[in-house]
Design a protein around this motif. Structure first.
Motif, PDB file in Angstrom:
ATOM      1  N   TRP A 137      -8.107   6.806  -2.283  1.00  0.00           N
ATOM      2  CA  TRP A 137      -9.493   6.040  -1.954  1.00  0.00           C
ATOM      3  C   TRP A 137      -8.883   4.545  -1.460  1.00  0.00           C
ATOM      4  CZ3 TRP A 137     -14.725   6.777  -2.650  1.00  0.00           C
ATOM      5  CH2 TRP A 137     -15.314   5.569  -2.727  1.00  0.00           C
ATOM      6  N   ILE A 138      -9.663   3.824  -0.716  1.00  0.00           N
ATOM      7  CA  ILE A 138      -9.021   2.612  -0.346  1.00  0.00           C
ATOM      8  C   ILE A 138     -10.163   1.507  -0.193  1.00  0.00           C
ATOM      9  CG2 ILE A 138      -8.955   3.309   2.145  1.00  0.00           C
ATOM     10  CD1 ILE A 138      -6.721   1.175   2.229  1.00  0.00           C
ATOM     11  N   GLU A 139     -10.072   0.534  -0.825  1.00  0.00           N
ATOM     12  CA  GLU A 139     -11.107  -0.670  -0.890  1.00  0.00           C
ATOM     13  C   GLU A 139     -10.499  -1.999   0.063  1.00  0.00           C
ATOM     14  OE1 GLU A 139     -11.550  -2.046  -5.039  1.00  0.00           O
ATOM     15  OE2 GLU A 139     -11.428  -4.222  -4.319  1.00  0.00           O
ATOM     16  N   GLY A 140     -11.477  -2.541   0.728  1.00  0.00           N
ATOM     17  CA  GLY A 140     -10.977  -3.671   1.654  1.00  0.00           C
ATOM     18  C   GLY A 140     -11.835  -4.787   1.232  1.00  0.00           C
ATOM     19  N   GLU A 141     -11.121  -5.882   2.095  1.00  0.00           N
ATOM     20  CA  GLU A 141     -11.964  -7.058   1.343  1.00  0.00           C
ATOM     21  C   GLU A 141     -12.343  -7.996   2.632  1.00  0.00           C
ATOM     22  OE1 GLU A 141     -10.216  -9.058  -1.807  1.00  0.00           O
ATOM     23  OE2 GLU A 141     -10.852 -10.987  -1.491  1.00  0.00           O
ATOM     24  N   LEU A 142     -13.439  -8.391   2.579  1.00  0.00           N
ATOM     25  CA  LEU A 142     -13.939  -9.435   3.697  1.00  0.00           C
ATOM     26  C   LEU A 142     -14.839 -10.577   3.073  1.00  0.00           C
ATOM     27  CD1 LEU A 142     -14.060  -9.635   6.694  1.00  0.00           C
ATOM     28  CD2 LEU A 142     -16.408  -8.626   6.564  1.00  0.00           C
TER      29      LEU A 142
ATOM     30  N   ASP B 169      -3.846   6.254  -7.547  1.00  0.00           N
ATOM     31  CA  ASP B 169      -4.735   6.959  -7.012  1.00  0.00           C
ATOM     32  C   ASP B 169      -5.787   6.298  -6.070  1.00  0.00           C
ATOM     33  OD1 ASP B 169      -4.467   9.111  -9.251  1.00  0.00           O
ATOM     34  OD2 ASP B 169      -5.082   7.284 -10.554  1.00  0.00           O
ATOM     35  N   SER B 170      -5.843   5.169  -5.894  1.00  0.00           N
ATOM     36  CA  SER B 170      -6.541   4.327  -5.313  1.00  0.00           C
ATOM     37  C   SER B 170      -5.664   2.898  -4.892  1.00  0.00           C
ATOM     38  CB  SER B 170      -7.730   3.980  -6.010  1.00  0.00           C
ATOM     39  OG  SER B 170      -8.657   2.887  -5.761  1.00  0.00           O
ATOM     40  N   VAL B 171      -6.162   2.244  -3.910  1.00  0.00           N
ATOM     41  CA  VAL B 171      -5.451   0.970  -3.367  1.00  0.00           C
ATOM     42  C   VAL B 171      -6.593  -0.009  -2.818  1.00  0.00           C
ATOM     43  CG1 VAL B 171      -3.071   1.869  -2.870  1.00  0.00           C
ATOM     44  CG2 VAL B 171      -4.903   1.992  -0.954  1.00  0.00           C
ATOM     45  N   HIS B 172      -6.125  -1.414  -2.915  1.00  0.00           N
ATOM     46  CA  HIS B 172      -6.882  -2.202  -2.300  1.00  0.00           C
ATOM     47  C   HIS B 172      -5.973  -2.919  -1.142  1.00  0.00           C
ATOM     48  CE1 HIS B 172      -8.679  -6.675  -3.375  1.00  0.00           C
ATOM     49  NE2 HIS B 172      -9.096  -6.228  -2.001  1.00  0.00           N
ATOM     50  N   CYS B 173      -6.474  -2.879  -0.090  1.00  0.00           N
ATOM     51  CA  CYS B 173      -5.966  -3.588   0.855  1.00  0.00           C
ATOM     52  C   CYS B 173      -6.708  -4.974   1.093  1.00  0.00           C
ATOM     53  CB  CYS B 173      -5.936  -2.648   2.235  1.00  0.00           C
ATOM     54  SG  CYS B 173      -5.436  -3.965   3.769  1.00  0.00           S
ATOM     55  N   ASP B 174      -6.019  -6.060   0.913  1.00  0.00           N
ATOM     56  CA  ASP B 174      -6.553  -7.229   0.800  1.00  0.00           C
ATOM     57  C   ASP B 174      -6.285  -8.110   2.042  1.00  0.00           C
ATOM     58  OD1 ASP B 174      -7.683  -9.972   0.412  1.00  0.00           O
ATOM     59  OD2 ASP B 174      -6.695 -10.278  -1.496  1.00  0.00           O
ATOM     60  N   GLY B 175      -6.770  -8.015   2.994  1.00  0.00           N
ATOM     61  CA  GLY B 175      -6.415  -8.816   4.372  1.00  0.00           C
ATOM     62  C   GLY B 175      -7.364 -10.049   4.428  1.00  0.00           C
ATOM     63  N   SER B 176      -7.986 -10.362   3.506  1.00  0.00           N
ATOM     64  CA  SER B 176      -9.139 -11.361   3.255  1.00  0.00           C
ATOM     65  C   SER B 176      -8.670 -12.848   3.717  1.00  0.00           C
ATOM     66  CB  SER B 176      -9.995 -11.393   2.034  1.00  0.00           C
ATOM     67  OG  SER B 176      -9.071 -11.858   1.186  1.00  0.00           O
ATOM     68  N   ALA B 177      -7.246 -13.232   3.506  1.00  0.00           N
ATOM     69  CA  ALA B 177      -6.833 -14.408   4.004  1.00  0.00           C
ATOM     70  C   ALA B 177      -6.576 -14.446   5.598  1.00  0.00           C
ATOM     71  CB  ALA B 177      -5.869 -14.686   3.123  1.00  0.00           C
ATOM     72  N   LEU B 178      -6.626 -13.466   6.090  1.00  0.00           N
ATOM     73  CA  LEU B 178      -6.576 -13.204   7.540  1.00  0.00           C
ATOM     74  C   LEU B 178      -7.740 -13.717   8.682  1.00  0.00           C
ATOM     75  CD1 LEU B 178      -4.172 -10.023   7.624  1.00  0.00           C
ATOM     76  CD2 LEU B 178      -3.357 -12.505   7.712  1.00  0.00           C
ATOM     77  N   PRO B 179      -7.479 -13.997   9.839  1.00  0.00           N
ATOM     78  CA  PRO B 179      -8.450 -13.881  10.629  1.00  0.00           C
ATOM     79  C   PRO B 179      -9.192 -12.565  10.679  1.00  0.00           C
ATOM     80  CG  PRO B 179      -6.574 -15.097  11.528  1.00  0.00           C
ATOM     81  CD  PRO B 179      -6.218 -14.555  10.457  1.00  0.00           C
TER      82      PRO B 179
ATOM     83  N   ILE C 211       0.780  -1.098   0.080  1.00  0.00           N
ATOM     84  CA  ILE C 211       0.198   0.094   0.138  1.00  0.00           C
ATOM     85  C   ILE C 211       1.018   1.454  -0.032  1.00  0.00           C
ATOM     86  CG2 ILE C 211      -1.647   1.084   1.273  1.00  0.00           C
ATOM     87  CD1 ILE C 211      -2.914  -1.470   0.196  1.00  0.00           C
ATOM     88  N   VAL C 212       1.698   1.287   0.754  1.00  0.00           N
ATOM     89  CA  VAL C 212       2.807   2.373   0.918  1.00  0.00           C
ATOM     90  C   VAL C 212       3.462   2.637  -0.432  1.00  0.00           C
ATOM     91  CG1 VAL C 212       5.080   3.237   2.065  1.00  0.00           C
ATOM     92  CG2 VAL C 212       3.089   2.189   3.437  1.00  0.00           C
ATOM     93  N   ALA C 213       4.131   1.486  -1.058  1.00  0.00           N
ATOM     94  CA  ALA C 213       4.765   1.793  -2.275  1.00  0.00           C
ATOM     95  C   ALA C 213       3.809   2.234  -3.263  1.00  0.00           C
ATOM     96  CB  ALA C 213       5.226   0.436  -2.613  1.00  0.00           C
ATOM     97  N   ALA C 214       2.776   1.882  -3.396  1.00  0.00           N
ATOM     98  CA  ALA C 214       1.734   2.342  -4.503  1.00  0.00           C
ATOM     99  C   ALA C 214       1.289   3.726  -4.272  1.00  0.00           C
ATOM    100  CB  ALA C 214       0.452   1.489  -4.437  1.00  0.00           C
TER     101      ALA C 214
END
Ligand code: G3H
Ligand code: ZN
Length: 289
Positions: free
Chosen positions: A130-135, A99-109, A90-93
């Motif tokens: 802008w930030i997208e999450g995943e659940l 403009d926008s990032v997707h943080c994908d922690g969906s494999a984590l508890p 996320i930091v590198a992007a």
């Protein structure tokens, strides 16, 4: 493109009942093909690199490519990091100007997903991104899985109540969900759970994202649009069109010059992207920001 302009894009998609296509690139030809399709159909697009694709292209180079394209036709493309699984992605992007990032922690508890996503949201919002999450985890991988069917993939579906909590606890701007969608193209067709989608939409009230768009038939896409999906990701069908075209061209042993065979690959990918843009209903939706 700034945060408010991106919000405007999602609001427009949501009120007018279409989805913005999010298309992956890892070469300049793929980027060109996506952009040409968007310009031809006057459609907004997200141009994405996964963290692996970002590493391959180089985050600054990816930013440079999309800047160059947007200079010819302003405001067509949002540059987006797809499936950033670590804070460092996320930091590198963001540091390279995505403009926008997707943080994908969906494999984590759940708790760890919240912890990672919150940290990423803080960084993104501090920089006006802008930030997208995943659940609920979208399984599979963006390639052809010829010998297996959709039912072979383990499903971790998104639970509506948990999604409500996740959005409140993290502050994400949009949410990628699993409602039966899978990365890659498998035998048969996926089964999208529209009842679940409706419940998630009601519980979260933020733009929802459908990953694994390759292989989802038109009927299910149309229904998803009317049930609150505002962004759809496509990678596998792009990869297949690109590699098949190049493989075909290089069968001719006299084919040495990239400027001879690459335009064919660009055309093949452009065709895929145009088909998806039409499916997603975003033709002629490009407005001045
Ligand atoms: O993040 C990328 C997408 O979800 C791509 O899915 O390879 O099934 O088109 P796909
Ligand atoms: Zn995805």
């Amino acid at each position: 493109m700034n945060y408010l302009e991106i919000r405007k894009r999602y609001n427009q998609a949501s009120t007018e009942g279409y989805a913005i296509g999010a298309f992956n690139f890892s070469t300049v030809e793929l980027a060109n093909a996506i952009f040409l399709a968007a310009v031809k159909l006057k459609s907004p697009v997200l141009m994405c690199t996964s963290s692996g694709e970002m590493e391959h292209v180089g985050p600054e180079v990816a930013r440079g490519i999309v800047n160059g394209l947007n200079r010819v036709h302003p405001d067509v493309a949002i540059l987006h990091l797809d499936h950033g699984k670590k804070f460092e992605h996320i930091v590198a992007a963001i540091d390279a100007g995505y403009d926008s990032v997707h943080c994908d922690g969906s494999a984590l508890p759940y708790k760890e997903n919240v912890r990672l996503t919150k940290k990423c949201v803080q960084y993104a919002h501090k920089h006006g991104k802008w930030i997208e999450g995943e659940l609920g985890h979208v399984g599979g991988s963006s390639t052809l899985h010829k010998d297996q069917s959709y039912s072979d993939v383990e499903m971790i579906m998104t639970e509506p109540d948990e999604a409500r909590r996740f959005v409140q606890e993290t502050g994400v701007n949009s949410l990628a969900i699993n409602i039966g969608n899978v990365h890659g193209v498998w035998n048969g067709i996926p089964h999208i759970d529209f009842k679940r989608l409706k419940e998630i939409q009601k519980a979260t009230r933020i733009p929802l994202v459908l990953h694994g768009g390759s292989g989802i038939p038109m009927g299910q896409i149309k229904k998803a649009l009317s049930f609150g999906i505002d962004k759809i990701n496509i990678n596998t069908e792009i990869r297949v069109a690109y590699s098949e075209s190049i493989r075909n061209s290089l069968k001719d042993k006299n084919m040495f010059i990239p400027t001879s065979y690459m335009p064919l690959a660009v055309k093949a990918v452009q065709k895929v992207v145009e088909t998806k843009i039409k499916m997603f209903g975003s033709t002629n939706k490009l407005r001045k920001l």
